[in-house]
Design an enzyme around this catalytic site. Sequence first.
Site, short mmCIF file in Angstrom:
data_model
loop_
_atom_site.label_atom_id
_atom_site.label_comp_id
_atom_site.label_asym_id
_atom_site.label_seq_id
_atom_site.Cartn_x
_atom_site.Cartn_y
_atom_site.Cartn_z
CD GLU A 62 -1.38 -2.35 2.07
OE1 GLU A 62 -2.19 -3.00 2.75
OE2 GLU A 62 -0.15 -2.62 2.02
CB CYS A 85 -0.78 -4.02 8.76
SG CYS A 85 0.28 -2.67 8.18
CB ALA A 172 18.29 -43.74 -3.94
NE ARG A 217 23.31 -26.07 -6.32
CZ ARG A 217 22.76 -26.86 -5.39
NH1 ARG A 217 22.89 -26.55 -4.11
NH2 ARG A 217 22.10 -27.94 -5.73
CG LEU A 317 11.23 -36.89 7.53
CD1 LEU A 317 10.54 -36.94 8.89
CD2 LEU A 317 12.40 -35.92 7.54
#
Length: 382
Positions: A62, A85, A172, A217, A317
């Site tokens: 804004e 805000c 993998a 990267r 995981l």
Amino acid sequence: MGEFSTADYRYMARAIQLAKRGLYTTDPNPRVGCVMVHFDGSAEGSIVGEGYHVRAGEPHAEIHALKAAGSAAQGATAYVTLEPCSHTGRTGPCAVALAQAGVARVVVAMGDPNPQVSGGGIEHLKAAGIQVQVGLLEADARALNPGFISRMERQRPFVRLKMAMSLDGRTAMGSGESQWITGPQARTQVQRLRARSSAILSGVESIIMDDSRLTLRADQLALDNAAEIVQRQPLRVILDSRLRLPLAAACLREPGRTLIITTDQHSEEKRRKLAAAGAEIQVLPAEGGRIALADMLRWLADNEQVNELLVETGATLAGALLEANLVDELQLFVAPTLLGGEARPLFALPGITQMADQKRLTIKESRTVGQDWWITATPHAD
């Protein structure tokens, strides 16, 4: 939404487009865009100023739009993707600035889920005699900030699980070798997923096996402002219940922070050595000897302001997060190659023993990137 005109839709769409320019830079703040329009008796109106939030600590959308509009902000309509805000943080309250500039009408895509705002900005505008309308293109506005909304409404980050696999669902070789399954175009997209994230989460097994750096990267991002983007490296978070991370791990030598989350079942000597090597270490509660995943997510939201969490890890995981219903979105990269039955699977889901137990996904989008497929999916709620 008959209360909104065609012009309203057009200008809010422009505000959303502007907000997307901050996709990689605003963290931990939300991405917000703002457009100032003067109608002057015309149903079409004309833009007199616009802006977007670039990064935390700098002016909000804004303020940029008001500065661009100058005196033309008087009597204008402001289109904002998130409720202005009303509190003073590192910058002043935008609701106050809009009122002081003499803006006549404010159209807000969505209310701010932040408890510090949460209706306060709208109320301030109304008290100043400004016409306020809320809810235009709200779904599009929410899509800008899934992590910020999740942190405010659920007290945990938006969890995005990234996995790369062969056509036969392997990640993998049996030895753990995994570089590379997918091509360079897919890896560019992974870099961009990292860039929009507050943090990148991995398990220690994956780090030991791949010696992952978990960094941005510039050469792989392939974006015009890549050099600017990589100035903010996402927080690297490694789950390591017994502090097995090697002291020579590449992630400890990279720019940015590496946070190891562990349990009290670790060697104090190893803790001191890892801290000396540059790691930050946080002890959290354990469940069955493993880090309590829901507690870990809450801690990251509360203490590190993590909005979007990108998970790049192995089958164990990844499976545990899915099993605990803690994954909001999957980003799956599938390469047209076969690794065979001895290779490692995508997920470890030991609880699935019959068809009735299967984990169903909803595919939201699929596309090709180079020679690979890129699938965005969400888990079905149990």
